[in-house]
Design an enzyme around this catalytic site. Structure first.
Site, PDB file in Angstrom:
ATOM      1  N   GLY A  26       7.124 -17.942  20.506  1.00 35.25           N
ATOM      2  CA  GLY A  26       6.415 -19.709  20.625  1.00 35.25           C
ATOM      3  C   GLY A  26       5.399 -19.613  21.753  1.00 35.25           C
ATOM      4  O   GLY A  26       5.060 -20.890  21.965  1.00 35.25           O
ATOM      5  N   ASN A  28       2.472 -19.381  21.169  1.00 39.29           N
ATOM      6  CA  ASN A  28       1.213 -20.733  20.951  1.00 39.29           C
ATOM      7  C   ASN A  28       1.107 -21.729  21.429  1.00 39.29           C
ATOM      8  O   ASN A  28       0.189 -22.277  21.409  1.00 39.29           O
ATOM      9  CB  ASN A  28       1.278 -20.137  19.794  1.00 39.29           C
ATOM     10  N   GLY A  30       2.916 -25.447  23.361  1.00 38.17           N
ATOM     11  CA  GLY A  30       3.655 -26.385  24.690  1.00 38.17           C
ATOM     12  C   GLY A  30       4.488 -24.830  25.668  1.00 38.17           C
ATOM     13  O   GLY A  30       3.399 -24.408  27.046  1.00 38.17           O
ATOM     14  N   ILE A  31       5.888 -25.066  26.168  1.00 35.78           N
ATOM     15  CA  ILE A  31       5.853 -23.801  27.724  1.00 35.78           C
ATOM     16  C   ILE A  31       5.646 -22.373  27.601  1.00 35.78           C
ATOM     17  O   ILE A  31       5.722 -22.586  28.309  1.00 35.78           O
ATOM     18  CB  ILE A  31       7.508 -24.011  27.527  1.00 35.78           C
ATOM     19  N   GLY A  32       6.338 -22.015  26.282  1.00 31.76           N
ATOM     20  CA  GLY A  32       5.413 -21.485  25.738  1.00 31.76           C
ATOM     21  C   GLY A  32       3.941 -20.676  26.170  1.00 31.76           C
ATOM     22  O   GLY A  32       3.465 -19.745  26.664  1.00 31.76           O
ATOM     23  N   SER A 155      17.398 -25.704  27.324  1.00 34.71           N
ATOM     24  CA  SER A 155      17.172 -27.296  27.420  1.00 34.71           C
ATOM     25  C   SER A 155      18.078 -28.239  27.608  1.00 34.71           C
ATOM     26  O   SER A 155      19.650 -28.925  27.764  1.00 34.71           O
ATOM     27  CB  SER A 155      17.157 -27.394  25.749  1.00 34.71           C
ATOM     28  N   TYR A 180      19.644 -30.037  17.845  1.00 34.74           N
ATOM     29  CA  TYR A 180      18.688 -29.637  18.258  1.00 34.74           C
ATOM     30  C   TYR A 180      19.300 -28.967  19.505  1.00 34.74           C
ATOM     31  O   TYR A 180      19.277 -28.162  20.060  1.00 34.74           O
ATOM     32  CB  TYR A 180      17.893 -30.832  18.700  1.00 34.74           C
TER      33      TYR A 180
END
Length: 315
Positions: A26, A28, A30-32, A155, A180
């Protein structure tokens, strides 16, 4: 010189890691994305694992514009498709991997419940089972590195959750936000249990769990076209900055877990202030995560559902 436990960690002055290879799932958005950008600044080769090639291209373009000479590339990675993971790992084209950051995740806001092509609830199947199986596929490459790390991004939303081991797939009672949170909690259990099993095997690989605290888009600096923050959003979010932070800062615990030799397997790292914002620090393992019986049962379920054992004996 690499930092030691006596050297203060500076999120803005990272140690060099030229020659290392890191995979960020991931990576690409957000946090990633910020994990990948910050790791690229160390001189390491960073591979973005992304389901959508066009988004990976946009992220790489942004990283290269901010990190001259960045060694960054991408592989197609769909954690919701377990049968595709072997090919994804093969496409890395490396003989050893120094770290993988398990960051990618699906977060649904509303019903209805959805499933992966393998028949697993989408968030549990992607966030937990996908990374569980990917770790098994990557373990030969990780074991070939001198001191590799598996960094699992949990999270803060998971802290108030508890797993229902009899309904891991949320078939009986599906609520999107809770499902989630539980999927991220399962990831964190996995990261800690993985390290226990690796220690028993005498493996050089270490597994660390991190969380980003409170990380908001509205407090995140623009990285067009990956992320664009309007002036209005910035002004509206200003009061929240007293308690939470942007996703660039949410990346800091994961980046430290990859790079800092003082970090050890089996630890939990998060933001310094109220576990919501600030520089990364080690924190006590949450009470529910200390339950090794739950972790073992979850591991057995993951092994049965994926037909992979990431921490099993290797010939």
């Amino acid at each position: 010189m690499s930092p030691t436990s006596s050297t203060p960690w500076d999120v803005h002055r990272l140690p060099r890691a030229r020659g290392s290879v890191f995979l960020v799932t991931g990576g690409n958005a957000g946090i990633g994305y910020f994990i990948a950008e910050q790791l690229c600044a160390t001189g390491a080769t960073v591979v973005l694992g992304s389901r959508v090639p066009a988004r990976a291209e946009a992220a790489m373009t942004s990283i290269r514009s901010r990190v001259p000479g960045a060694r960054v590339r991408a592989v197609r990675l769909d954690l919701a498709d377990l049968s595709s993971l072997g090919a994804a790992v093969e496409s890395l084209g490396v003989t050893a991997l120094d770290a993988v950051v398990h960051n990618a995740g699906v977060a649904l806001d509303d019903p209805p419940r959805r499933e992966t092509g393998d028949g697993h609830e989408l968030m549990f199947g992607t966030n937990h089972l996908g990374h569980f199986a990917l770790t098994g596929r990557l373990m030969p490459l990780l074991s070939a590195a001198p001191a590799a790390r598996v960094v699992t991004v949990g999270s803060f939303a998971a802290k108030s959750e508890r797993l229902d081991l009899d309904d891991l797939q949320s078939r009986r009672d599906y609520r999107a936000k809770r499902t989630y949170g539980r999927s991220k909690l399962a990831q964190m259990y996995f990261g800690l249990e993985l390290d226990r099993r690796l220690r028993r095997l005498g493996s050089p690989v270490q597994s660390v769990v991190v969380h980003p605290g409170g990380a908001l888009d509205s407090l995140t600096p623009s990285r067009p076209p990956v992320h664009v923050r309007s002036l209005g959003a910035r002004l509206r979010a200003a009061p929240a900055a007293l308690l939470v932070q942007g996703k660039h800062a949410g990346a800091w615990p994961a980046v430290r877990a990859v790079l800092d030799p003082a970090v050890r397997g089996g630890q939990l790292w998060g933001p310094r202030l109220w576990s919501l914002r600030g520089a990364p620090r080690r924190e006590a393992v949450w009470s529910q995560l200390a339950d090794t019986a739950v972790a073992a049962r979850l591991w057995d379920a993951g092994r049965d559902l994926t037909d992979i054992d990431p921490g099993g004996p290797r010939g």
